[in-house]
Every structure is written in C-alpha cells, then in structure tokens.
Design a protein around this motif. Structure first.
Motif, PDB file in Angstrom:
ATOM      1  N   ARG A  39       3.380  -7.971 -38.374  1.00 32.40           N
ATOM      2  CA  ARG A  39       2.154  -8.723 -38.003  1.00 32.40           C
ATOM      3  C   ARG A  39       3.656  -9.475 -36.887  1.00 32.40           C
ATOM      4  N   GLN A  40       2.271  -9.853 -36.050  1.00 33.05           N
ATOM      5  CA  GLN A  40       2.970 -11.017 -35.318  1.00 33.05           C
ATOM      6  C   GLN A  40       2.380 -12.508 -34.910  1.00 33.05           C
ATOM      7  N   ARG A  41       4.260 -12.467 -35.326  1.00 37.45           N
ATOM      8  CA  ARG A  41       3.439 -14.944 -35.127  1.00 37.45           C
ATOM      9  C   ARG A  41       3.130 -14.712 -33.768  1.00 37.45           C
ATOM     10  N   PRO A  42       2.972 -15.984 -33.706  1.00 32.64           N
ATOM     11  CA  PRO A  42       3.044 -16.918 -32.508  1.00 32.64           C
ATOM     12  C   PRO A  42       3.522 -17.430 -31.927  1.00 32.64           C
ATOM     13  N   GLY A  43       3.405 -16.570 -31.183  1.00 35.18           N
ATOM     14  CA  GLY A  43       5.172 -16.618 -29.756  1.00 35.18           C
ATOM     15  C   GLY A  43       5.544 -15.938 -30.150  1.00 35.18           C
ATOM     16  N   LYS A  44       5.669 -14.929 -30.474  1.00 38.96           N
ATOM     17  CA  LYS A  44       6.216 -13.767 -30.706  1.00 38.96           C
ATOM     18  C   LYS A  44       6.023 -12.543 -29.842  1.00 38.96           C
ATOM     19  N   GLU A  45       7.061 -12.073 -29.159  1.00 41.94           N
ATOM     20  CA  GLU A  45       5.543 -10.691 -28.388  1.00 41.94           C
ATOM     21  C   GLU A  45       5.900  -9.706 -29.537  1.00 41.94           C
ATOM     22  N   GLU A  46       6.952  -9.500 -29.941  1.00 48.66           N
ATOM     23  CA  GLU A  46       6.555  -8.121 -30.829  1.00 48.66           C
ATOM     24  C   GLU A  46       5.917  -8.399 -32.032  1.00 48.66           C
ATOM     25  N   ARG A  47       6.028  -6.821 -32.621  1.00 50.80           N
ATOM     26  CA  ARG A  47       5.302  -7.276 -33.928  1.00 50.80           C
ATOM     27  C   ARG A  47       6.825  -6.850 -34.894  1.00 50.80           C
ATOM     28  N   GLU A  48       6.376  -7.441 -36.523  1.00 49.68           N
ATOM     29  CA  GLU A  48       7.418  -7.166 -37.528  1.00 49.68           C
ATOM     30  C   GLU A  48       7.295  -7.121 -38.795  1.00 49.68           C
ATOM     31  N   GLY A  49       8.008  -5.962 -38.726  1.00 53.02           N
ATOM     32  CA  GLY A  49       7.287  -5.430 -40.572  1.00 53.02           C
ATOM     33  C   GLY A  49       7.399  -6.361 -41.880  1.00 53.02           C
ATOM     34  N   VAL A  50       6.424  -5.893 -42.501  1.00 51.94           N
ATOM     35  CA  VAL A  50       6.936  -7.027 -43.493  1.00 51.94           C
ATOM     36  C   VAL A  50       6.441  -6.321 -44.491  1.00 51.94           C
ATOM     37  N   ALA A  51       6.255  -4.832 -45.079  1.00 52.98           N
ATOM     38  CA  ALA A  51       5.993  -4.596 -46.439  1.00 52.98           C
ATOM     39  C   ALA A  51       5.901  -3.558 -45.889  1.00 52.98           C
ATOM     40  N   THR A  52       6.421  -2.475 -46.483  1.00 55.96           N
ATOM     41  CA  THR A  52       6.537  -0.351 -46.330  1.00 55.96           C
ATOM     42  C   THR A  52       6.178  -0.200 -47.743  1.00 55.96           C
ATOM     43  N   LEU A  53       5.811   0.773 -47.783  1.00 57.61           N
ATOM     44  CA  LEU A  53       5.159   1.816 -49.133  1.00 57.61           C
ATOM     45  C   LEU A  53       5.057   2.953 -49.219  1.00 57.61           C
ATOM     46  N   TYR A  54       6.362   3.725 -49.127  1.00 58.36           N
ATOM     47  CA  TYR A  54       6.156   5.449 -49.004  1.00 58.36           C
ATOM     48  C   TYR A  54       5.045   5.950 -50.264  1.00 58.36           C
ATOM     49  N   LEU A  55       4.356   6.944 -50.078  1.00 56.52           N
ATOM     50  CA  LEU A  55       3.765   7.666 -50.738  1.00 56.52           C
ATOM     51  C   LEU A  55       3.740   8.142 -52.039  1.00 56.52           C
ATOM     52  N   GLY A  56       5.198   8.367 -52.190  1.00 59.50           N
ATOM     53  CA  GLY A  56       6.090   9.024 -53.171  1.00 59.50           C
ATOM     54  C   GLY A  56       6.584   7.709 -54.232  1.00 59.50           C
ATOM     55  N   SER A  57       6.730   6.257 -53.681  1.00 56.86           N
ATOM     56  CA  SER A  57       7.112   5.016 -54.313  1.00 56.86           C
ATOM     57  C   SER A  57       6.157   3.813 -55.490  1.00 56.86           C
ATOM     58  N   LEU A  88       2.119 -19.320 -49.572  1.00 57.55           N
ATOM     59  CA  LEU A  88       2.643 -18.551 -48.557  1.00 57.55           C
ATOM     60  C   LEU A  88       2.853 -20.494 -47.336  1.00 57.55           C
ATOM     61  N   GLY A  89       3.119 -20.027 -46.264  1.00 53.22           N
ATOM     62  CA  GLY A  89       3.729 -21.714 -45.838  1.00 53.22           C
ATOM     63  C   GLY A  89       3.451 -21.043 -44.353  1.00 53.22           C
ATOM     64  N   PRO A  90       3.734 -22.133 -43.618  1.00 51.42           N
ATOM     65  CA  PRO A  90       2.958 -22.079 -42.205  1.00 51.42           C
ATOM     66  C   PRO A  90       3.789 -20.917 -41.765  1.00 51.42           C
ATOM     67  N   ASP A  91       5.108 -20.814 -41.542  1.00 51.11           N
ATOM     68  CA  ASP A  91       5.608 -19.403 -41.059  1.00 51.11           C
ATOM     69  C   ASP A  91       5.005 -17.540 -41.248  1.00 51.11           C
ATOM     70  N   ASP A  92       4.090 -17.910 -42.225  1.00 45.40           N
ATOM     71  CA  ASP A  92       3.431 -16.151 -42.729  1.00 45.40           C
ATOM     72  C   ASP A  92       1.894 -17.072 -41.451  1.00 45.40           C
ATOM     73  N   THR A  93       2.194 -17.744 -40.969  1.00 50.46           N
ATOM     74  CA  THR A  93      -0.067 -18.339 -39.769  1.00 50.46           C
ATOM     75  C   THR A  93       0.621 -16.522 -38.524  1.00 50.46           C
ATOM     76  N   ALA A  94       0.104 -15.196 -38.920  1.00 51.90           N
ATOM     77  CA  ALA A  94       0.059 -14.474 -37.376  1.00 51.90           C
ATOM     78  C   ALA A  94      -1.076 -13.142 -38.163  1.00 51.90           C
ATOM     79  N   LEU A  95      -0.875 -12.885 -37.056  1.00 53.16           N
ATOM     80  CA  LEU A  95      -1.797 -11.685 -36.993  1.00 53.16           C
ATOM     81  C   LEU A  95      -1.660 -10.360 -37.854  1.00 53.16           C
ATOM     82  N   TYR A  96      -2.020 -10.240 -39.015  1.00 51.17           N
ATOM     83  CA  TYR A  96      -1.323  -9.212 -39.803  1.00 51.17           C
ATOM     84  C   TYR A  96      -1.936  -7.484 -39.386  1.00 51.17           C
ATOM     85  N   TYR A  97      -1.619  -6.738 -39.383  1.00 52.83           N
ATOM     86  CA  TYR A  97      -2.102  -5.531 -38.982  1.00 52.83           C
ATOM     87  C   TYR A  97      -1.733  -4.554 -39.850  1.00 52.83           C
ATOM     88  N   CYS A  98      -2.269  -3.431 -40.451  1.00 48.22           N
ATOM     89  CA  CYS A  98      -1.698  -2.298 -41.339  1.00 48.22           C
ATOM     90  C   CYS A  98      -1.796  -1.575 -40.226  1.00 48.22           C
TER      91      CYS A  98
END
Length: 132
Positions: A39-57, A88-98
C-alpha cells in the motif's frame, strides 16, 4: 508474463471491513512464487509491504500494524489471492496494490514492510478510504 488485476477497494467507516482480490493471468504459479499486498498511504513517497504469502505456505506474514486485522489467502483454482481487511481505521487509507515475484521463502517474508523493489509484477492499484 504475469498480469494482475485487482478489485474490491472502496470507502468504509472506521471499524468496517473490505476484501481485496487479485487475479493473476499468464501462468503465474511456479516454484518460489510470492504473492503480496502493498500500500501507499497519502503523503508517503514509497509503498510498504502489508502482507505476503509464499506459494508453499499455509499462512502469511504481516506488517505489525495490520497483524490480527488483515488476512492474506489464496485460491489456487482461480490463480487468485485476497486480502481480508477487518477493523479498518483511518491509517489504513491508501492505494493498495497486489504484487507477485519469484522469491524464496525468506525473501517473501522479508518483503513485509519493504518497498517492493524485488517484485516484478504489479496490479493497477485499488483505493481504500476509511473515514473516522
């Protein structure tokens, strides 16, 4: 070539829930495949990884601020993965990418909180807005 298509964003009140979906096309399933949400939150220059899932997990890895509220899951039959977002809270407001990449398990887990430079494939982004 893997193509990702997201859906499911929207606007909710604080405390509400949303489910994001990502469908992959182009033979995405292979060894060392990592599925993720950033996700990329408002005012932040970079995205941050929110959740990951490995194929075998069977379970994912999460950013501390979403642990216990968000769940990443996959649907192998449909080449899809999801992000269920609760309380969800206001801090979760963002553009989310898979995103997806061919990474080993350690690289996949390490992408939580990272900017996603290791990821080759990205969706177009879906907006999530949480009103207080």
């Amino acid at each position: 070539q893997v193509r990702l298509a997201e859906s499911g964003g929207g606007s909710v009140q604080a405390g509400g829930s949303l489910k994001l979906s990502c469908v992959a096309s182009g033979s995405p399933t292979s060894r060392n495949f990592c599925m993720a949400w950033f996700r990329q939150r408002p005012g932040k220059e970079e995205r941050e990884g929110v959740a990951t899932l490995y194929l075998g997990s069977t379970s994912g890895d999460y950013l501390d601020s979403v642990e216990g509220r968000f769940t990443i899951a996959r649907d192998d039959a449909n080449n899809a993965w999801y992000l269920q977002m609760n309380s969800l809270g206001p801090d979760d407001t963002a553009l989310y990418y898979c995103a997806a990449a061919r990474l080993h398990p350690f690289g996949c887990r390490s992408s939580v909180g990272a900017t996603g430079r290791a990821f080759d494939y990205w969706g177009q982004g879906t907006q999530v807005t949480v009103a207080s």
